[in-house]
Design an enzyme around this catalytic site. Sequence first.
Site, PDB file in Angstrom:
ATOM      1  N   GLU A 270      -6.776   1.551 -13.655  1.00 15.27           N
ATOM      2  CA  GLU A 270      -6.582   0.207 -13.110  1.00 15.27           C
ATOM      3  C   GLU A 270      -7.736  -0.141 -12.164  1.00 15.27           C
ATOM      4  OE1 GLU A 270      -2.615  -0.341 -11.631  1.00 15.27           O
ATOM      5  OE2 GLU A 270      -3.116  -2.306 -10.771  1.00 15.27           O
ATOM      6  N   ARG A 271      -8.127   0.821 -11.347  1.00 13.55           N
ATOM      7  CA  ARG A 271      -9.217   0.565 -10.387  1.00 13.55           C
ATOM      8  C   ARG A 271     -10.544   0.390 -11.105  1.00 13.55           C
ATOM      9  NH1 ARG A 271      -6.450   4.739  -6.356  1.00 13.55           N
ATOM     10  NH2 ARG A 271      -4.969   3.215  -5.587  1.00 13.55           N
TER      11      ARG A 271
ATOM     12  N   GLU B 192     -40.813  -4.141   1.366  1.00 16.50           N
ATOM     13  CA  GLU B 192     -41.033  -5.574   1.067  1.00 16.50           C
ATOM     14  C   GLU B 192     -41.873  -5.719  -0.213  1.00 16.50           C
ATOM     15  OE1 GLU B 192     -41.380  -4.144   4.074  1.00 16.50           O
ATOM     16  OE2 GLU B 192     -39.494  -5.001   4.796  1.00 16.50           O
TER      17      GLU B 192
ATOM     18  N   SER C  86       0.838  -1.205   0.000  1.00 14.60           N
ATOM     19  CA  SER C  86       0.000   0.000   0.000  1.00 14.60           C
ATOM     20  C   SER C  86       0.869   1.250   0.000  1.00 14.60           C
ATOM     21  CB  SER C  86      -0.886   0.035   1.251  1.00 14.60           C
ATOM     22  OG  SER C  86      -1.572  -1.171   1.411  1.00 14.60           O
TER      23      SER C  86
HETATM   24  C1  LIG Z   1      -3.121 -11.724  -6.980  1.00 13.40           C
HETATM   25  C2  LIG Z   1      -2.339 -10.434  -6.830  1.00 13.40           C
HETATM   26  C3  LIG Z   1      -1.869  -9.774  -7.954  1.00 13.40           C
HETATM   27  C4  LIG Z   1      -1.104  -8.608  -7.818  1.00 13.40           C
HETATM   28  N1  LIG Z   1      -0.558  -8.011  -8.939  1.00 13.40           N
HETATM   29  C5  LIG Z   1       0.338  -6.989  -8.773  1.00 13.40           C
HETATM   30  C6  LIG Z   1       1.077  -6.477  -9.899  1.00 13.40           C
HETATM   31  O1  LIG Z   1       0.884  -6.901 -11.041  1.00 13.40           O
HETATM   32  N2  LIG Z   1       1.997  -5.513  -9.668  1.00 13.40           N
HETATM   33  C7  LIG Z   1       2.250  -5.011  -8.424  1.00 13.40           C
HETATM   34  O2  LIG Z   1       3.095  -4.141  -8.297  1.00 13.40           O
HETATM   35  N3  LIG Z   1       1.556  -5.465  -7.341  1.00 13.40           N
HETATM   36  C8  LIG Z   1       0.632  -6.449  -7.479  1.00 13.40           C
HETATM   37  N4  LIG Z   1      -0.042  -6.948  -6.391  1.00 13.40           N
HETATM   38  C9  LIG Z   1       0.216  -6.372  -5.079  1.00 13.40           C
HETATM   39  C10 LIG Z   1      -0.955  -5.576  -4.516  1.00 13.40           C
HETATM   40  O3  LIG Z   1      -1.060  -4.355  -5.193  1.00 13.40           O
HETATM   41  C11 LIG Z   1      -0.687  -5.412  -3.000  1.00 13.40           C
HETATM   42  O4  LIG Z   1      -0.904  -6.699  -2.422  1.00 13.40           O
HETATM   43  C12 LIG Z   1      -1.564  -4.363  -2.370  1.00 13.40           C
HETATM   44  O5  LIG Z   1      -1.183  -3.087  -2.788  1.00 13.40           O
HETATM   45  C13 LIG Z   1      -1.494  -4.437  -0.824  1.00 13.40           C
HETATM   46  O6  LIG Z   1      -0.170  -4.390  -0.407  1.00 13.40           O
HETATM   47  P1  LIG Z   1       0.356  -5.497   0.661  1.00 13.40           P
HETATM   48  O7  LIG Z   1      -0.045  -6.825   0.159  1.00 13.40           O
HETATM   49  O8  LIG Z   1       1.792  -5.229   0.902  1.00 13.40           O
HETATM   50  O9  LIG Z   1      -0.454  -5.215   1.993  1.00 13.40           O
HETATM   51  P2  LIG Z   1      -0.161  -4.073   3.057  1.00 13.40           P
HETATM   52  O10 LIG Z   1       0.160  -2.803   2.382  1.00 13.40           O
HETATM   53  O11 LIG Z   1       0.814  -4.593   4.043  1.00 13.40           O
HETATM   54  O12 LIG Z   1      -1.572  -3.965   3.743  1.00 13.40           O
HETATM   55  C14 LIG Z   1      -2.055  -4.899   4.734  1.00 13.40           C
HETATM   56  C15 LIG Z   1      -3.344  -4.351   5.324  1.00 13.40           C
HETATM   57  O13 LIG Z   1      -3.060  -3.077   5.919  1.00 13.40           O
HETATM   58  C16 LIG Z   1      -3.979  -2.122   5.451  1.00 13.40           C
HETATM   59  N5  LIG Z   1      -3.359  -0.801   5.394  1.00 13.40           N
HETATM   60  C17 LIG Z   1      -2.183  -0.478   4.803  1.00 13.40           C
HETATM   61  N6  LIG Z   1      -1.965   0.852   4.906  1.00 13.40           N
HETATM   62  C18 LIG Z   1      -3.043   1.365   5.561  1.00 13.40           C
HETATM   63  C19 LIG Z   1      -3.437   2.671   5.966  1.00 13.40           C
HETATM   64  N7  LIG Z   1      -2.668   3.739   5.701  1.00 13.40           N
HETATM   65  N8  LIG Z   1      -4.607   2.810   6.596  1.00 13.40           N
HETATM   66  C20 LIG Z   1      -5.399   1.753   6.885  1.00 13.40           C
HETATM   67  N9  LIG Z   1      -5.097   0.494   6.524  1.00 13.40           N
HETATM   68  C21 LIG Z   1      -3.928   0.304   5.881  1.00 13.40           C
HETATM   69  C22 LIG Z   1      -4.346  -2.603   4.056  1.00 13.40           C
HETATM   70  O14 LIG Z   1      -5.573  -2.073   3.624  1.00 13.40           O
HETATM   71  C23 LIG Z   1      -4.406  -4.102   4.258  1.00 13.40           C
HETATM   72  O15 LIG Z   1      -5.658  -4.456   4.784  1.00 13.40           O
HETATM   73  C24 LIG Z   1      -0.848  -8.083  -6.523  1.00 13.40           C
HETATM   74  C25 LIG Z   1      -1.357  -8.734  -5.389  1.00 13.40           C
HETATM   75  C26 LIG Z   1      -2.076  -9.915  -5.522  1.00 13.40           C
HETATM   76  C27 LIG Z   1      -2.555 -10.612  -4.290  1.00 13.40           C
END
Ligand SMILES: Cc1cc2nc3c(=O)[nH]c(=O)nc-3n(C[C@H](O)[C@H](O)[C@H](O)COP(=O)(O)OP(=O)(O)OC[C@H]3O[C@@H](n4cnc5c(N)ncnc54)[C@H](O)[C@@H]3O)c2cc1C
Length: 419
Positions: A251-252, A409, A136
Site C-alpha cells: 500500500e505504501r 552551481e 495511526s
Molecule cells: C482521503 C483519505 C482516505 C483514506 N482511506 C482510508 C481507507 O480506505 N481505509 C482506512 O481504513 N483508512 C483510510 N484513511 C485513514 C488514514 O489511514 C488515517 O487518516 C491515518 O492513518 C491517520 O490516522 P488519523 O487520521 O486518525 O490521525 P491520528 O492517528 O490521530 O494522527 C494525528 C497526528 O498524530 C501523529 N501521530 C500519531 N501517532 C503518533 C506517534 N506514535 N508518534 C508521533 N506522531 C504520531 C500523526 O502522524 C498525525 O500527524 C484515509 C484517510 C484519508 C484522509
Amino acid sequence: MATDYVSEWMTDELQALRDVARQFFEREAAPQMAKWSEQRYVDREFWVKAGRVGLLCPTVPEEYGGPGGNILHQVAITEEQSRVLEKGWGNNVHSGVVTDYILRYGSKEQCERWLPSMVEGTVIGAIAMTEPGAGSDVRAMTGRARRDGDEYVIDAAKTFITNGQTADLIIVAVKLENPQDPAADPRAITLIAVEADQAPGFVRGAPLRKIGQHAADTSELFFEGCRVPVANRIGAEGAGFPALMNQMPQERLILAVNAVVQTEKAVRLTLAYTKERKVFGKPLYDQQNTRFVLAECATLARAVRLFVDHCIVAHARGRLDNETAAMAKCATLARAARLFVDHCIVAHARGRLDNETAAMAKWWLTDVQCQVLDECVQLFGGYGYMEEYPIARMYADARVQKIYGGANEIMKEIIARAL
Ligand SMILES: Cc1cc2nc3c(=O)[nH]c(=O)nc-3n(C[C@H](O)[C@H](O)[C@H](O)COP(=O)(O)OP(=O)(O)OC[C@H]3O[C@@H](n4cnc5c(N)ncnc54)[C@H](O)[C@@H]3O)c2cc1C
C-alpha cells in the site's frame, strides 16, 4: 529532457499496458473529472468500462478471471492514472489492496466468489480499518464483532473509507468478543468481508467533504448489529493485525509511486511554463534562479524515481521490507541517496552514465551529506563542535564537497541546460 527517465523495470509488455491505460484515462475519465468531483465519487459504469479494457486487479490469476500479472502491471496502471488524472479514482485500493487481501488470506471459495467480479468492475472493494478514535494506532479500534451461530454480528463505526459510497465488498477490521475464551488477546483483530447488499445493519454515511481529491469517494461507514456469515471471515480469527501489517509495504509503495509521478509532473509543468513565460523581455527560464530551482527539483524528482524504482523491483521479487517501504513513502534522504549513487555506479559500469545524471548525483548527494551532518552535529550539542568528536570532523570535512569537483552551481547549470 531530464524528467523523461525510463525505469529499468519497464518492458515492451508493460509499456503496451501503459499505452492502453493512458488512452483509456484520456478518453473515458478526463472528461468526467469535473462531474465526479462535484458528486464526490466516480460513476460505477466507469469501473465496468475499466474492467473491460483490463485495468482492474491485474494480479488476479487466470483461474479467478484475472490476467495473471504481477505488481509491475499494477504499478504501470497506477503511474498512468496519476499522470493523466487528478487524484480521485479508488482503483489503487480496489486493485492494489483489497484484491491482495483476498488472494493472500482468503479461501479458494472466497477467491472464486469475489475476484472475478472485482476484475470485471461489477464489485468494488474497500478496506475499513480507521475509526474516529483509532487511525495511526490501529489496535486502539473499538469496533467489535460477536459470533452468533453461523454469523458474526458487527458493531463498528469506520471513517475516511476510500470507495465507501460505492463499495460492494468491504473488508472490515474488528475485534472479536470471545466469551468462550476469556484468555484470548482482547487486542487481536479479525478481518470480515461485508457484502453491502446482503448485510442488514450496514449503513453508509454521506461522502466526506475533503479539501482536495474531490472525485475520491471517502466516507463514514456504520455497522449496527450488522449480520455477516462466518464464511466471510478473511483468514483466521485474531489473525488480522499481522495481515494488515504484511500488506502495508504494498500500500505504501503504491502511494510512493503516486508521489513520484506527481513530482515528475510538477517539474514538467513548471519547466514548460517558465520556458513560455516572458519576464523582462526573455523567458523566465533564462533567469539563473529559475534554472537552479528547477535543476534542484528535477534532481529530487530523479532521486525519488530511482528510490521508488528500487522498491518496485524489490517488491516484485518479494523482497520489499516494511522499513524501506515506509522510507519510500516519506522519501527518506539517506536511503534515497544510497539508491541514487548505486544507480549511477551500475550505469557507469555499463558505460551509460550521462553527464547530467552525474551532475545530479554530485550536487545532490554532497548536499544531502551536508544536510544530514548538520542535523547530526545539532543532536550532539556542544560536543558536536569539538574536534575530538568524529562527527565534528566529518561536518568540517563535508563542506568542501559542494565546492570541488565542479561547484554545485555548475552542476545545476549542466542539468538546467539539458532540461
Ligand atoms: C482521503 C483519505 C482516505 C483514506 N482511506 C482510508 C481507507 O480506505 N481505509 C482506512 O481504513 N483508512 C483510510 N484513511 C485513514 C488514514 O489511514 C488515517 O487518516 C491515518 O492513518 C491517520 O490516522 P488519523 O487520521 O486518525 O490521525 P491520528 O492517528 O490521530 O494522527 C494525528 C497526528 O498524530 C501523529 N501521530 C500519531 N501517532 C503518533 C506517534 N506514535 N508518534 C508521533 N506522531 C504520531 C500523526 O502522524 C498525525 O500527524 C484515509 C484517510 C484519508 C484522509
